[in-house]
Design an enzyme around this catalytic site. Sequence first.
Site, PDB file in Angstrom:
ATOM      1  N   LYS A   1     -35.857 -50.905 -14.477  1.00 26.18           N
ATOM      2  CA  LYS A   1     -36.129 -49.689 -13.702  1.00 26.18           C
ATOM      3  C   LYS A   1     -36.045 -49.998 -12.197  1.00 26.18           C
ATOM      4  O   LYS A   1     -35.539 -49.195 -11.416  1.00 26.18           O
ATOM      5  CB  LYS A   1     -37.513 -49.117 -14.039  1.00 26.18           C
ATOM      6  CG  LYS A   1     -37.653 -48.535 -15.427  1.00 26.18           C
ATOM      7  CD  LYS A   1     -36.765 -47.337 -15.714  1.00 26.18           C
ATOM      8  CE  LYS A   1     -37.159 -46.094 -14.964  1.00 26.18           C
ATOM      9  NZ  LYS A   1     -36.337 -44.919 -15.391  1.00 26.18           N
TER      10      LYS A   1
ATOM     11  N   THR B   1     -40.946 -45.412 -12.310  1.00 28.56           N
ATOM     12  CA  THR B   1     -42.273 -45.779 -12.786  1.00 28.56           C
ATOM     13  C   THR B   1     -43.052 -46.584 -11.747  1.00 28.56           C
ATOM     14  O   THR B   1     -42.445 -47.290 -10.919  1.00 28.56           O
ATOM     15  CB  THR B   1     -42.119 -46.622 -14.078  1.00 28.56           C
ATOM     16  OG1 THR B   1     -43.367 -47.192 -14.432  1.00 28.56           O
ATOM     17  CG2 THR B   1     -41.119 -47.761 -13.895  1.00 28.56           C
ATOM     18  N   ASP B   2     -44.368 -46.542 -11.839  1.00 28.72           N
ATOM     19  CA  ASP B   2     -45.199 -47.376 -10.958  1.00 28.72           C
ATOM     20  C   ASP B   2     -45.089 -48.863 -11.325  1.00 28.72           C
ATOM     21  O   ASP B   2     -45.472 -49.732 -10.540  1.00 28.72           O
ATOM     22  CB  ASP B   2     -46.668 -46.921 -10.984  1.00 28.72           C
ATOM     23  CG  ASP B   2     -47.304 -46.942 -12.373  1.00 28.72           C
ATOM     24  OD1 ASP B   2     -46.615 -47.302 -13.351  1.00 28.72           O
ATOM     25  OD2 ASP B   2     -48.509 -46.614 -12.467  1.00 28.72           O
ATOM     26  N   GLU B   3     -44.552 -49.151 -12.536  1.00 27.74           N
ATOM     27  CA  GLU B   3     -44.507 -50.553 -12.992  1.00 27.74           C
ATOM     28  C   GLU B   3     -43.573 -51.411 -12.145  1.00 27.74           C
ATOM     29  O   GLU B   3     -43.646 -52.634 -12.207  1.00 27.74           O
ATOM     30  CB  GLU B   3     -44.093 -50.624 -14.467  1.00 27.74           C
ATOM     31  CG  GLU B   3     -45.082 -49.913 -15.368  1.00 27.74           C
ATOM     32  CD  GLU B   3     -44.988 -50.291 -16.830  1.00 27.74           C
ATOM     33  OE1 GLU B   3     -44.246 -51.223 -17.158  1.00 27.74           O
ATOM     34  OE2 GLU B   3     -45.673 -49.646 -17.635  1.00 27.74           O
TER      35      GLU B   3
ATOM     36  N   TYR C   1     -38.421 -54.243 -18.981  1.00 30.46           N
ATOM     37  CA  TYR C   1     -38.385 -52.784 -18.733  1.00 30.46           C
ATOM     38  C   TYR C   1     -38.522 -52.496 -17.242  1.00 30.46           C
ATOM     39  O   TYR C   1     -37.679 -51.814 -16.642  1.00 30.46           O
ATOM     40  CB  TYR C   1     -39.502 -52.073 -19.516  1.00 30.46           C
ATOM     41  CG  TYR C   1     -39.797 -50.680 -18.992  1.00 30.46           C
ATOM     42  CD1 TYR C   1     -38.875 -49.644 -19.159  1.00 30.46           C
ATOM     43  CD2 TYR C   1     -40.987 -50.393 -18.301  1.00 30.46           C
ATOM     44  CE1 TYR C   1     -39.123 -48.365 -18.657  1.00 30.46           C
ATOM     45  CE2 TYR C   1     -41.241 -49.120 -17.799  1.00 30.46           C
ATOM     46  CZ  TYR C   1     -40.305 -48.114 -17.975  1.00 30.46           C
ATOM     47  OH  TYR C   1     -40.558 -46.855 -17.477  1.00 30.46           O
TER      48      TYR C   1
HETATM   49  P1  NAD Z   1     -38.734 -41.555 -23.920  1.00 29.60           P
HETATM   50  O1  NAD Z   1     -38.444 -42.900 -24.473  1.00 29.60           O
HETATM   51  O2  NAD Z   1     -39.679 -40.658 -24.639  1.00 29.60           O
HETATM   52  O3  NAD Z   1     -37.360 -40.732 -23.761  1.00 29.60           O
HETATM   53  C1  NAD Z   1     -36.171 -41.312 -23.280  1.00 29.60           C
HETATM   54  C2  NAD Z   1     -35.001 -40.402 -23.660  1.00 29.60           C
HETATM   55  O4  NAD Z   1     -33.808 -41.004 -23.149  1.00 29.60           O
HETATM   56  C3  NAD Z   1     -34.816 -40.242 -25.183  1.00 29.60           C
HETATM   57  O5  NAD Z   1     -34.579 -38.901 -25.498  1.00 29.60           O
HETATM   58  C4  NAD Z   1     -33.592 -41.098 -25.472  1.00 29.60           C
HETATM   59  O6  NAD Z   1     -32.835 -40.642 -26.589  1.00 29.60           O
HETATM   60  C5  NAD Z   1     -32.805 -40.972 -24.172  1.00 29.60           C
HETATM   61  N1  NAD Z   1     -31.870 -42.092 -23.968  1.00 29.60           N
HETATM   62  C6  NAD Z   1     -32.138 -43.414 -24.114  1.00 29.60           C
HETATM   63  N2  NAD Z   1     -31.008 -44.132 -23.879  1.00 29.60           N
HETATM   64  C7  NAD Z   1     -30.048 -43.234 -23.547  1.00 29.60           C
HETATM   65  C8  NAD Z   1     -28.663 -43.355 -23.200  1.00 29.60           C
HETATM   66  N3  NAD Z   1     -28.054 -44.551 -23.144  1.00 29.60           N
HETATM   67  N4  NAD Z   1     -27.970 -42.222 -22.923  1.00 29.60           N
HETATM   68  C9  NAD Z   1     -28.570 -41.000 -22.986  1.00 29.60           C
HETATM   69  N5  NAD Z   1     -29.849 -40.827 -23.334  1.00 29.60           N
HETATM   70  C10 NAD Z   1     -30.587 -41.932 -23.611  1.00 29.60           C
HETATM   71  O7  NAD Z   1     -39.171 -41.796 -22.427  1.00 29.60           O
HETATM   72  P2  NAD Z   1     -40.187 -40.979 -21.493  1.00 29.60           P
HETATM   73  O8  NAD Z   1     -41.542 -41.545 -21.681  1.00 29.60           O
HETATM   74  O9  NAD Z   1     -39.951 -39.536 -21.672  1.00 29.60           O
HETATM   75  O10 NAD Z   1     -39.661 -41.460 -20.070  1.00 29.60           O
HETATM   76  C11 NAD Z   1     -38.651 -40.715 -19.388  1.00 29.60           C
HETATM   77  C12 NAD Z   1     -38.402 -41.357 -18.036  1.00 29.60           C
HETATM   78  O11 NAD Z   1     -39.615 -41.390 -17.289  1.00 29.60           O
HETATM   79  C13 NAD Z   1     -37.934 -42.810 -18.105  1.00 29.60           C
HETATM   80  O12 NAD Z   1     -36.971 -43.003 -17.106  1.00 29.60           O
HETATM   81  C14 NAD Z   1     -39.184 -43.625 -17.832  1.00 29.60           C
HETATM   82  O13 NAD Z   1     -38.845 -44.853 -17.237  1.00 29.60           O
HETATM   83  C15 NAD Z   1     -39.908 -42.715 -16.862  1.00 29.60           C
HETATM   84  N6  NAD Z   1     -41.379 -42.835 -16.813  1.00 29.60           N
HETATM   85  C16 NAD Z   1     -42.118 -42.722 -17.960  1.00 29.60           C
HETATM   86  C17 NAD Z   1     -43.500 -42.751 -17.880  1.00 29.60           C
HETATM   87  C18 NAD Z   1     -44.380 -42.627 -19.111  1.00 29.60           C
HETATM   88  O14 NAD Z   1     -45.588 -42.808 -19.005  1.00 29.60           O
HETATM   89  N7  NAD Z   1     -43.835 -42.294 -20.285  1.00 29.60           N
HETATM   90  C19 NAD Z   1     -44.126 -42.911 -16.633  1.00 29.60           C
HETATM   91  C20 NAD Z   1     -43.332 -43.044 -15.477  1.00 29.60           C
HETATM   92  C21 NAD Z   1     -41.958 -42.974 -15.595  1.00 29.60           C
HETATM   93  O1  DAU Z   2     -46.981 -46.895 -15.849  1.00 29.97           O
HETATM   94  C1  DAU Z   2     -45.909 -46.106 -16.304  1.00 29.97           C
HETATM   95  C2  DAU Z   2     -45.389 -46.669 -17.605  1.00 29.97           C
HETATM   96  O2  DAU Z   2     -46.359 -46.339 -18.604  1.00 29.97           O
HETATM   97  C3  DAU Z   2     -44.017 -46.108 -17.993  1.00 29.97           C
HETATM   98  O3  DAU Z   2     -43.077 -46.521 -17.042  1.00 29.97           O
HETATM   99  C4  DAU Z   2     -43.599 -46.598 -19.383  1.00 29.97           C
HETATM  100  O4  DAU Z   2     -42.376 -45.988 -19.771  1.00 29.97           O
HETATM  101  C5  DAU Z   2     -44.680 -46.207 -20.374  1.00 29.97           C
HETATM  102  O5  DAU Z   2     -44.362 -46.702 -21.662  1.00 29.97           O
HETATM  103  C6  DAU Z   2     -46.044 -46.743 -19.920  1.00 29.97           C
HETATM  104  O6  DAU Z   2     -46.086 -48.192 -20.016  1.00 29.97           O
HETATM  105  P1  DAU Z   2     -47.389 -48.963 -20.548  1.00 29.97           P
HETATM  106  O7  DAU Z   2     -46.966 -50.277 -21.057  1.00 29.97           O
HETATM  107  O8  DAU Z   2     -48.483 -48.908 -19.562  1.00 29.97           O
HETATM  108  O9  DAU Z   2     -47.783 -47.956 -21.767  1.00 29.97           O
HETATM  109  P2  DAU Z   2     -48.258 -48.246 -23.274  1.00 29.97           P
HETATM  110  O10 DAU Z   2     -48.656 -46.920 -23.852  1.00 29.97           O
HETATM  111  O11 DAU Z   2     -47.289 -49.058 -24.038  1.00 29.97           O
HETATM  112  O12 DAU Z   2     -49.570 -49.113 -23.056  1.00 29.97           O
HETATM  113  C7  DAU Z   2     -50.667 -48.644 -22.282  1.00 29.97           C
HETATM  114  C8  DAU Z   2     -51.709 -49.740 -22.229  1.00 29.97           C
HETATM  115  O13 DAU Z   2     -52.266 -49.903 -23.548  1.00 29.97           O
HETATM  116  C9  DAU Z   2     -51.170 -51.101 -21.854  1.00 29.97           C
HETATM  117  O14 DAU Z   2     -52.150 -51.793 -21.097  1.00 29.97           O
HETATM  118  C10 DAU Z   2     -50.940 -51.808 -23.188  1.00 29.97           C
HETATM  119  C11 DAU Z   2     -52.047 -51.238 -24.042  1.00 29.97           C
HETATM  120  N1  DAU Z   2     -51.755 -51.101 -25.501  1.00 29.97           N
HETATM  121  C12 DAU Z   2     -50.615 -50.460 -25.853  1.00 29.97           C
HETATM  122  C13 DAU Z   2     -50.311 -50.300 -27.197  1.00 29.97           C
HETATM  123  C14 DAU Z   2     -49.028 -49.602 -27.619  1.00 29.97           C
HETATM  124  C15 DAU Z   2     -52.659 -51.575 -26.427  1.00 29.97           C
HETATM  125  O15 DAU Z   2     -53.727 -52.144 -26.082  1.00 29.97           O
HETATM  126  N2  DAU Z   2     -52.367 -51.405 -27.748  1.00 29.97           N
HETATM  127  C16 DAU Z   2     -51.211 -50.785 -28.182  1.00 29.97           C
HETATM  128  O16 DAU Z   2     -50.990 -50.673 -29.413  1.00 29.97           O
END
Ligand code: NAD
Ligand code: DAU
Length: 349
Positions: free
Chosen positions: A160, A131-133, A156
């Site tokens: 990562k 992630t960019d975080e 989180y």
């Molecule tokens: P998600 O939470 O939707 O999915 C995560 C999956 O991992 C789920 O299916 C869960 O059951 C599985 N999991 C969790 N713990 C586990 C374990 N101990 N063993 C096996 N499986 C397990 O997450 P996502 O949004 O699809 O993110 C996927 C990946 O991408 C993550 O590594 C996250 O850090 C990264 N990522 C997400 C975003 C985003 O915006 N969602 C952006 C950048 C990177």
């Molecule tokens: O940047 C990549 C990341 O983006 C991933 O690594 C994470 O897995 C993914 O969950 C996401 O993280 P964020 O914290 O940025 O996403 P989230 O959807 O939780 O929140 C997006 C923005 O919106 C953040 O500034 C918080 C805000 N927010 C979020 C929720 C859930 C609100 O204002 N209200 C809300 O109810």
Amino acid sequence: MKNILITGGSGFIGSNFIHYLLKESNFSGRIINIDKLTYAGNPENLISIEDEFKDRYSFFKVDICDKESLANIFIKYKIDAICHFAAESHVDRSIASPEAFIHTNIIGTFNLLELARTNQDHIELFHHISTDEVFGSLGDTGIFSEDDPYRPNSPYSASKAASDHLVRSYHKTYNLPVTISNCSNNYGPYQFPEKLIPLMVLNAVENKPLPIYGNGKNVRDWLFVNDHCKAIWTIMQSGKRGETYNIGGNTEMENLPLVEMICDILDDILPENGNRPHKELITFIKDRPGHDLRYAIDFSKLQRELRWKPEESLTSGLQKTIKWYLDNKDWVNHIKSGEYRTWIESHYS
Ligand code: NAD
Ligand code: DAU
């Protein structure tokens, strides 16, 4: 790559990636999906895949922290490549209860790396999804590049960051063929409705408040999930081993205007909805602790070296996403009612 092990393939991005690999890409091999099926893992995301690709897709309910079950997968299949999505992914949950993030994101990644190392004679690639975080927070200016220092601010992102460092170290120390990608915020079909975009869509449709943290001026860079999937596959095929690639959407938005955009789209496509204008549902609530102000990601390395760039605009991506949530009421209702958990318990007890 004939046999790809995908971890976390039943979650949001992982399931989109499996759909992409089997239905849209040039991949002709087999996928082995292992997933613990936590609250975020939903087998319904892959029902059509199970039916259509019986001979090229297998699923095992496995926790990546369980070394023995993981090792059995490597005994059963000759794994050529690993694409590692499995993680605890929600920042708010990491603030409330960090422990699972440490186990899955750090220890789980370590377990996979160890198995890859001991099977190194036939592992072509370990691709780590990050992630960019990990880079922390930007002020009003600046952009994250691959060489920036890591400054994670939430449990989180710290977990990562730790996993990224472990992956990098296995390349430097053991010459494991790895690639890492650090991506910005994804949105699209199958995203669990705790994340900003699906939460706002579903709340608005149900006439519930749209909770914005703080003043709504935090900025995220949004990327349609299918563009992320294409980037991952590009890196897996052509990325230089040992390298990190940033992935972004070039679509910076403050949270408040983004939520207003969602409301405007809903006003247009649900003209009969009594909740219009949906903007009136917006409510400002207490800020997230340690809330990162702004992310922006420089993906010019991926664009220059591997010719990837995002294709979906935010407007068209949001329209597709909102339509998907409106068209897939069963998927939404099974999550809201908890029926998907009952199904998992009855199939995997
Ligand atoms: P998600 O939470 O939707 O999915 C995560 C999956 O991992 C789920 O299916 C869960 O059951 C599985 N999991 C969790 N713990 C586990 C374990 N101990 N063993 C096996 N499986 C397990 O997450 P996502 O949004 O699809 O993110 C996927 C990946 O991408 C993550 O590594 C996250 O850090 C990264 N990522 C997400 C975003 C985003 O915006 N969602 C952006 C950048 C990177
Ligand atoms: O940047 C990549 C990341 O983006 C991933 O690594 C994470 O897995 C993914 O969950 C996401 O993280 P964020 O914290 O940025 O996403 P989230 O959807 O939780 O929140 C997006 C923005 O919106 C953040 O500034 C918080 C805000 N927010 C979020 C929720 C859930 C609100 O204002 N209200 C809300 O109810």
